[in-house]
Design an enzyme around this catalytic site. Structure first.
Site, PDB file in Angstrom:
ATOM      1  N   LYS A  82      48.233 -94.033  -0.512  1.00  0.00           N
ATOM      2  CA  LYS A  82      49.371 -93.595  -0.757  1.00  0.00           C
ATOM      3  C   LYS A  82      48.714 -93.230  -2.398  1.00  0.00           C
ATOM      4  CE  LYS A  82      53.803 -90.819  -0.363  1.00  0.00           C
ATOM      5  NZ  LYS A  82      54.864 -90.979   0.603  1.00  0.00           N
ATOM      6  N   SER A 155      55.748 -87.277   4.802  1.00  0.00           N
ATOM      7  CA  SER A 155      55.202 -87.000   2.683  1.00  0.00           C
ATOM      8  C   SER A 155      53.963 -88.570   2.654  1.00  0.00           C
ATOM      9  CB  SER A 155      55.953 -87.718   1.254  1.00  0.00           C
ATOM     10  OG  SER A 155      55.725 -89.009   1.860  1.00  0.00           O
ATOM     11  N   SER A 179      59.006 -91.635   6.130  1.00  0.00           N
ATOM     12  CA  SER A 179      58.181 -90.998   5.663  1.00  0.00           C
ATOM     13  C   SER A 179      56.646 -91.790   5.623  1.00  0.00           C
ATOM     14  CB  SER A 179      57.126 -90.270   3.975  1.00  0.00           C
ATOM     15  OG  SER A 179      58.748 -88.734   4.070  1.00  0.00           O
TER      16      SER A 179
END
Length: 466
Positions: A82, A155, A179
């Site tokens: 991420k 997210s 998330s």
């Protein structure tokens, strides 16, 4: 599965082939980069693919393995992360325009540990702005590979999409309100939210520090265990990282669950969910019973107030995290994150203290449940396979808001570890998942139980046609 489908292999499977020199890391990495180039233009999961760095990592891995220096199950395996984890010299934007040119001078602890384990890093995956609810207006969101009309998750959406679509063999996400679990469920992958403090947060942009959890998103529970083993443990750079021993998450599978006590609050888990979710929960209970687990009816503490409290608690911590750039650069923020920060900045001290006291009391009630059971079985969300169109009303639709957060954010407040497992599909073929929740630092139990479930079912082996 043919060799041309290697991108859908499980992490441990392709890792064993690389480490035994049946395949080279260079070969596998080159295949994955070509797939990213061919597929990701349509589903847009990557913020940045780092092809040159990945090939250097792969060449180094092959050289080390050839000389007998094998670092472990991740050695030579292409992963992605991420875009809130600092990567030295590589842009790390946190989904925000104000950080679009930020190039950290050091790696986050989890990145350094993945590199130490010999993993090949393919690039940075898209996320919502500041890891909250919405993507920044300047960013095109990822698309769910099962159908572009389906919500890809919140997210860590890029991590869920890339892992499901065969654009990496596993990824890192974060979970503050759901998330890791939302995109894992939406994209049909396995997501592990560890105990808060199990994984160092050093070098990771914050959303809400006391609720931010870092964990793996993978194709199987065993793969999640392999990544967690590499990134978990104390860290002198993060005083909140727990000094708790990290067990062998890949110890031999115990598929006989006769000593396992699984708690279920039938009213809480079954009465307020849609038909597809209810069917998956019932099937999972049947599978665990077949494997020997004992199912116990329990009464889960009332979570409705905890769900309502999550937003203002998150808002205060987010306002602190953005103090250096908000409101001084407010014009560069999107509307969702702006509203959250302003909510937190306006919180009165006495009201915030009441939130903290309620959080502590709720956490204590949840902790007490684990005196009589080992795991909880619950939905991931009340509504399976939500459309992008409906999720656009998330902030205004009270029923949707409560149903999406009811089973996720309570365990960010308490810090309990959870694993999200694919457990079925809707009539249209979209993935549906469920969660297991454990006491603090019992990730080994979650992984083992998830492995047993995935030995008995094949939901995690289904892939979107991309």
């Amino acid at each position: 599965m043919s060799n041309t489908d290697i991108h859908f292999f499980e992490l441990l499977q392709v890792g064993q082939q690389i480490q035994s020199r049946e395949r080279s890391s260079v070969e596998v990495t080159r295949h994955m980069l070509a797939r990213i180039e061919a597929v990701d233009s349509r589903i847009r999961s990557y913020a940045l693919a780092t092809a040159d760095q990945a090939m250097e990592d792969a060449e180094r891995a092959d050289t080390e393995i050839a000389t007998g220096h094998t670092r472990g199950p991740l050695h030579g395996v292409p992963l992605a992360v991420k875009d809130l984890f600092w990567t030295a010299g590589i842009p790390t934007s946190h989904g925000m325009s104000i950080h679009s040119q930020f190039r950290p001078t050091e790696d986050a602890t989890v990145i350094r540990r993945l590199r130490d384990a010999g993993a090949v890093l393919l690039g940075k995956l898209k996320q919502t702005e500041g890891a909250f609810a919405d993507h920044h207006p300047s960013i095109t969101p990822p698309l769910n590979p099962w159908s572009p009309s389906l919500w890809p998750g919140a997210s860590s959406s890029g991590s869920g999409v890339a892992t499901a679509a065969g654009l990496c063999f596993g990824s890192l996400g974060t979970d503050t309100g759901g998330s890791i679990r939302f995109p894992s469920a939406a994209n049909g992958v396995t997501g592990l939210k560890p105990t808060w403090g199990r994984v160092s947060r050093h070098g990771s942009f914050e959303l809400a520090a006391s609720m931010d959890h870092i964990g793996p998103m993978t194709r199987s529970a065993a793969d999640a265990g392999a990544i967690l083993a590499a990134i978990a443990g104390p860290d002198p750079l993060d005083p909140t990282a727990a000094h708790v021993p990290v067990p062998n998450y890949l110890s031999p599978l115990t598929d006989n669950l006769t000593d396992l006590r699984i708690g279920v609050d039938t009213t809480w888990t079954m009465n307020s969910v849609d038909a597809a979710t209810k069917s998956v929960l019932a099937a999972a209970l049947q599978t665990f019973s077949m494997l020997g687990a004992r199912i116990h009816e329990i009464s889960f503490p009332d979570a409705e107030q905890a769900v309502r409290d999550w937003v203002p608690l998150c808002a205060v911590e987010t306002a602190v995290a953005h103090e250096s750039t908000f409101p001084s650069r407010k014009a560069e923020y999107g509307p969702g994150l702006t509203h959250l920060i302003e909510t937190g900045a306006g919180m009165a001290a006495m009201d915030y203290q009441k939130l903290l006291l309620r959080r502590a009391a709720f956490s204590g009630r949840v902790r007490a449940l684990f005196a009589s059971v080992d795991l909880l079985l619950i939905p991931t969300t009340a509504f399976a396979a939500q459309s992008v169109e409906r999720m656009a009303t998330f902030g205004e639709d009270a029923e949707l808001f409560a149903g999406m957060l009811r089973y996720t954010c309570p365990f960010d407040l308490t810090g309990n570890p959870t694993i999200t497992l694919p457990g079925g599909c809707t009539q249209e073929g979209a993935p549906v998942a469920f969660q297991l929740v454990a006491r603090h630092f019992a990730e080994d139990m979650l992984i083992n139980t998830g492995r047993a479930f995935q030995q008995a079912t094949d939901w995690h082996k289904r892939h979107p046609a991309v």
